[in-house]
Design an enzyme around this catalytic site. Structure first.
Site, PDB file in Angstrom:
ATOM      1  CE  LYS A  92      -3.712  -0.510   2.489  1.00 16.00           C
ATOM      2  NZ  LYS A  92      -4.349  -0.712   3.802  1.00 16.00           N
ATOM      3  NE  ARG A 123      -5.296   3.412   3.927  1.00 19.52           N
ATOM      4  CZ  ARG A 123      -5.381   3.595   2.615  1.00 19.52           C
ATOM      5  NH1 ARG A 123      -4.759   4.624   2.053  1.00 19.52           N
ATOM      6  NH2 ARG A 123      -6.041   2.751   1.859  1.00 19.52           N
ATOM      7  N   GLY A 156      -8.161  -7.121   4.373  1.00 18.40           N
ATOM      8  CA  GLY A 156      -8.997  -7.189   5.568  1.00 18.40           C
ATOM      9  C   GLY A 156      -8.394  -7.950   6.732  1.00 18.40           C
ATOM     10  CG  MET A 158      -2.645  -7.233   9.237  1.00 17.74           C
ATOM     11  SD  MET A 158      -0.957  -6.904   8.806  1.00 17.74           S
ATOM     12  CE  MET A 158      -1.110  -6.394   7.124  1.00 17.74           C
ATOM     13  NE  ARG A 207      -5.401  -4.733  -3.786  1.00 16.85           N
ATOM     14  CZ  ARG A 207      -6.045  -4.816  -2.650  1.00 16.85           C
ATOM     15  NH1 ARG A 207      -5.409  -4.710  -1.526  1.00 16.85           N
ATOM     16  NH2 ARG A 207      -7.334  -5.024  -2.608  1.00 16.85           N
ATOM     17  CG  HIS A 216      -3.707 -42.930   2.102  1.00 20.69           C
ATOM     18  ND1 HIS A 216      -4.876 -43.341   1.496  1.00 20.69           N
ATOM     19  CD2 HIS A 216      -2.706 -43.596   1.501  1.00 20.69           C
ATOM     20  CE1 HIS A 216      -4.576 -44.246   0.572  1.00 20.69           C
ATOM     21  NE2 HIS A 216      -3.263 -44.418   0.562  1.00 20.69           N
ATOM     22  CB  SER A 231      13.590 -41.334 -12.981  1.00 26.55           C
ATOM     23  OG  SER A 231      12.370 -40.702 -12.688  1.00 26.55           O
ATOM     24  CB  CYS A 288       8.862 -40.231 -11.915  1.00 25.90           C
ATOM     25  SG  CYS A 288       9.765 -41.343 -10.841  1.00 25.90           S
ATOM     26  CE1 TYR A 298      11.237 -37.927 -17.002  1.00 26.14           C
ATOM     27  CE2 TYR A 298      13.401 -37.920 -18.036  1.00 26.14           C
ATOM     28  CZ  TYR A 298      12.449 -38.551 -17.259  1.00 26.14           C
ATOM     29  OH  TYR A 298      12.701 -39.789 -16.730  1.00 26.14           O
TER      30      TYR A 298
END
Ligand code: ADP
Ligand code: MG
Ligand code: MG
Length: 909
Positions: free
Chosen positions: A41, A110, A119, A121, A354, A467, A793, A861, A881
């Site tokens: 801000k 502020r 909202g 703080m 902002r 799980h 991998s 992987c 990859y």
């Protein structure tokens, strides 16, 4: 009344305060890039001041000061003096002084952290009013009602925010006063009533705190500043930071600025505006305006706001100005901005701006609009969206209405919408012919088959990392966890939620995006984005799909990382390919031993002679071969990395408890049929292979070494499947991956047999042999391992478990929540790769592996392969990859593209 616009050229810039101890910055000293110090801000108020937009004068107390305050509980040395000097300067500019009886300056205090925490703080308005200055304000403005309304607001906000008095205490008094006076807006209360309300509010303050409401404006100011500092550690701020992964140690800045008054009658008001629609991205005039009001009134929801477009009619001059400023801000920030403004008797003031938050759909649309408008290029557009947003767009959603009955809420564990009949066991799910929702207290690996067939999963226990949650997310299946209000009675086949009793077979709707569970069927909308990935077609006029198409294709052009999929079935392989996967990075073979094939595994385990074992393996071979044929066909021309059997064998056998019961029952009844005998044999075998820590036991390559012929059979199946396709004229590219290797000697031990098998299959293409790196020792000795492996991998799930010494399925539900609360963990290392710890092992293994074998191919992987933050880490670590579940492939493509465009993730919070 009006404040003079700051005359910037006349303002002294640097002051005689040594920079090291400097905590306070005037608005014209900062800019938008100083968010660390000034908060978002403050930095943006400074930027608007630089752009010469009409911002009331003010200054920002830095986050440094907040951090110092929070660590010691006191203002740091010199802060008070600095604030007083800055206040002087502010008074000069505003042309009035705090506490002056005839013409008081009022200020707002502020909060504003680096990342916006809407909202979360505190802010206090109208500081500077007391029993005397209120009269001065009244005379100067010629509006006593306004002055007393402002005083009423100050005591209320101060009482609530600074003194921590529950807001209802004040609201109650106010409501009674409004009812008695017969008005619906606070601003319409007659002056005498407002005076009485202020007195009553002051009474509440004395009663609850034992101290009178402070009459000295400076006391008000400093108390408010301390309250804003402290609000950084309010419960809701902490919860929000955790949710958004915002570090706990940033602190907030505090902005002190001269008040401008939207509550000065009908020609005044306050509003919010967006430069584009934050919900859809459409251009136009979006926002709300409230006449004769101040601050939060416009967003609080209990006032009658009007659409911003209507301001044109009320005050065309201000309206045109505002639209002009909005345009300038959008061009300046090169993005959607949101704005807070106030009109004081026809004069427009800008109070905040902002780069605005937006929905996932709007993010894609706006990024492409800005490209078309020539504001940004496609690379930058890619940085304006992210994988989390794309994943949100890929889930089907509920179109719930008020008519739908909410039954329970839990943790939104895996997003998406699922409707089905309640089943309470995995077996029931498998037996069902209609769509089902699997409802369990919590799930275990035994529930996996049920989870696979269910539309969605609901548990009454466990959190985001239980799980059920982890597995469901992996499958892209909606899941709500930890719906604690649900009492499960498996014997009675009921779930009780308060007064509501649901039975197995009843239909429920599970919303994994919100954590809501509804009774009955809520209508579902499939995701148009998934339909697009499935078909490759962009429907006419669908801007969101067009934007997703454009940006994912751009990501494909710029990315260096390859994207492959974890897929074990031909269907998954085909889907992954449609979604853009360039191969399979992980094809697990153990799922292929479930179901009817269990009996063959049982025979293998029970085999007492070489011959018996060979027969069992011989029967498995054609089944395995046919599995691979179709997967290789679906991925023709792309690598398919097939992992040899990994889990401990007992996972394929009946559970120990079950067998004990079966045998005991037979013993009791004196039965001695073949079935019982088989049970007895199995029990002996299961007892023999029972392990205390199966995940650290006989699994992975260890199994291949201990059970003769098993992996040779698998490799033969792969080679024969490939040979078959070669003879069809296709281009199969299987690769064999050995799991859980800890020492190169293990690879040396299995390799000759595997090579012998490969060489013995006519027409088979060359099939590379590689290994997973998932045991820390493998990473540490990667230079040696690379001698025997042509690719690596990373199995980052096991690597994380073993590096941390944490069992994922056990800890996520038990003590992780406490770890998050204490700040020991910011994010689960199973969700995003732990770059410092596990990541070091990855980096080390890559370096060591490539030192031995410069052309070593390296991928990942584990689940992290589909996690945006982790993908950026893998890009930096130089992997070739990433491999992830089919539904995450588009997300990985997008993130791989983003990580190529910039090594540093642009922060979209
Ligand atoms: P939040 O961060 O919750 O939006 P703000 O600090 O922006 O809180 O302030 C709350 C409200 O008060 C906003 O509507 C803002 O525009 C208004 N406000 C803040 N300072 C002033 C001021 N100096 N004059 C008038 N209104 C103000
Ligand atoms: Mg009024
Ligand atoms: Mg605001």
């Amino acid at each position: 009344m009006t404040i003079q616009m700051p005359r910037q050229t006349e303002q002294p810039h640097g002051r005689d305060v040594p920079t090291s101890s400097r905590y306070v910055y005037a608005f014209d000293e900062g800019d938008k890039d100083m968010k660390d110090l000034l908060g978002g801000k403050g930095a943006n108020l400074a930027e608007m001041t630089r752009l010469r937009l009409p911002v009331p004068p003010g200054f920002t107390i830095s986050t440094d000061a907040c951090r110092a305050y929070l660590s010691t509980g006191e203002e740091p040395e010199g802060l008070e003096a600095e604030i007083l000097v800055s206040l002087r300067a502010l008074e000069e500019r505003a042309g009035r002084r705090l506490g002056n009886r005839a013409d008081p300056l009022l200020v707002s205090v502020r909060s504003g952290a680096k990342f916006s925490m809407p909202g979360m703080m505190e802010t206090v308005l109208d500081i500077g009013l007391n029993d005397e200055t209120v009269s001065g304000l009244s005379r100067r403005s010629g509006d006593a009602q306004f002055a007393w309304d402002s005083y009423r607001r100050l005591v209320q906000m101060f009482g609530k925010t600074v003194e921590g008095i529950p807001g209802e205490r004040f609201e109650g008094v106010l409501h009674v006063a409004m009812r008695d006076a017969g008005v619906t807006a606070e601003a319409d209360l007659p002056v005498d009533v407002l005076r009485r309300v202020v007195r009553e509010f002051q009474q509440i303050v004395v009663e609850t705190t034992g101290r009178p409401f402070p009459q000295d404006p400076r006391d008000q100011l400093f108390a408010a500043i301390r309250a804003v500092f402290a609000s950084w550690n309010s419960e809701r701020a902490i919860a929000y930071r955790h949710q958004e992964h915002i570090p706990a140690d940033l602190g907030t800045a505090v902005n002190v600025m001269a008040m401008v008054y939207g509550n000065l009658g009908r020609s005044s008001g306050t509003g919010v505006a967006f430069t584009r629609d934050p919900a859809t991205g459409q251009r136009g005039v979006y926002g709300d305006y409230l006449v004769d009001a101040q601050g939060e009134d416009v967003v609080s929801g209990d006032h009658n706001t009007i659409p911003l477009a209507e301001l044109e009619r009320l005050d065309k001059r201000s309206y045109d100005r505002l639209l002009g400023y909005m345009d300038r801000l959008e061009h300046h920030y090169r993005d959607l901005c949101d704005i807070e403004f106030t009109i004081e008797r026809g004069k427009l003031w800008m109070l905040q701006t902002r780069v605005g938050k937006r929905t996932a759909a709007a993010a894609f649309v706006i990024a492409c609009q800005l490209v078309d408008e020539g504001v940004i290029d496609l690379d930058e557009a890619l940085l304006r969206v992210n994988g989390a947003q794309l994943s949100q767009l890929m889930f089907p959603s509920f179109a719930a209405s008020d008519a739908d009955e909410l039954a329970a809420t839990g943790v939104a564990a895996s997003p998406g919408a699922a409707v089905g009949h309640i089943v309470l066991s995995s077996a029931a799910a498998q037996a069902a012919t209609e769509p089902v929702i699997l409802v369990r207290r919590e799930t275990t690996p035994d529930d996996l088959p049920g989870m696979i067939v269910a539309q969605g999963v609901l548990t009454s226990h466990g959190g985001k990392t239980s799980h059920a949650a982890v597995v469901a997310r992996g499958m892209g299946k909606p899941c709500v966890c930890g719906a604690e209000a649900i009492l499960l009675d498996e014997d009675a086949c009921t779930l009780t939620i308060g007064d509501l009793v649901l039975r197995a077979g009843d239909v429920i709707s599970v919303d994994g995006t919100t954590g809501r569970v509804y009774r009955g069927e809520v209508p579902v909308r499939p995701s148009p984005i998934v339909e697009y990935f499935e078909s490759g077609a962009v429907p006419q006029g669908d801007e969101v799909v067009a934007a997703v198409d454009r940006l994912t294709r751009h990501a494909d052009r710029v990315r260096r990382l390859g994207v492959q999929a974890n897929a074990d079935t031909p269907d998954d392989a085909a889907r992954a390919r449609r979604f853009g996967a360039q191969g399979i990075g992980l094809c697990r073979t153990e799922h292929m031993f479930l179901g009817e094939r269990r009996s063959l595994i049982e025979r293998l385990v029970l085999a007492s002679s070489d011959d018996a074992r060979k027969i069992a393996l011989g029967e498995l071979l054609p089944l395995q071969r046919s599995d691979f044929v179709e997967i290789l066909r679906a991925m023709d021309g792309f690598p398919v990395t097939i992992r040899l059997i990994d889990p401990p064998l007992h996972e394929f056998l009946p559970r120990l408890e079950e067998l004990i019961e079966r045998v005991a029952r037979a013993d009791a009844t004196g039965r001695t049929d073949a079935d019982t005998e088989h049970g007895r044999e199995l029990l002996t075998a299961v007892e023999r292979i029972h392990e205390q820590n199966p995940m650290l036991g006989l699994r992975g390559v260890r199994l291949g070494i201990a059970v003769p012929g098993l992996v040779a059979m698998q490799v033969r199946a792969v080679a024969e499947a490939a040979a078959l396709l070669v003879r069809e004229g296709l281009d199969p590219r299987p690769e064999i991956m050995v799991p859980l290797v800890a020492t190169v000697r293990e690879l040396e031990a299995v390799r000759p047999e595997l090579e012998r098998v490969l060489a013995s299959v006519p027409d088979a293409p060359p099939i590379p042999l590689g290994t997973m790196i998932e045991v820390p020792r493998a990473a540490l000795t990667a230079d040696e391992i690379a001698k025997e492996a042509s690719f690596f991998s990373f199995g980052t799930n096991d690597l994380t478990q073993m590096t941390w010494g944490l069992s994922r399925d056990d800890v996520e539900g038990s003590f992780f929540p406490r770890y998050f609360a204490l700040g020991i963990l910011d994010v689960s290392p199973f969700e995003s790769i732990d770059a410092t710890g596990v990541g070091s092992l990855v980096a080390l293994a890559v370096a060591k592996g490539r030192a031995t074998r410069p052309d070593l191919r390296v991928g990942v992987c584990g689940e992290h392969g589909g996690d945006p933050a982790s993908i950026h880490f893998f890009e930096a670590a130089g992997l070739d990859y990433v491999s992830c579940s089919p539904y995450r492939v588009p997300i990985a493509r997008l993130e791989a593209g983003r990580s190529a465009v910039t090594a540093s993730v642009s922060d979209s919070r």
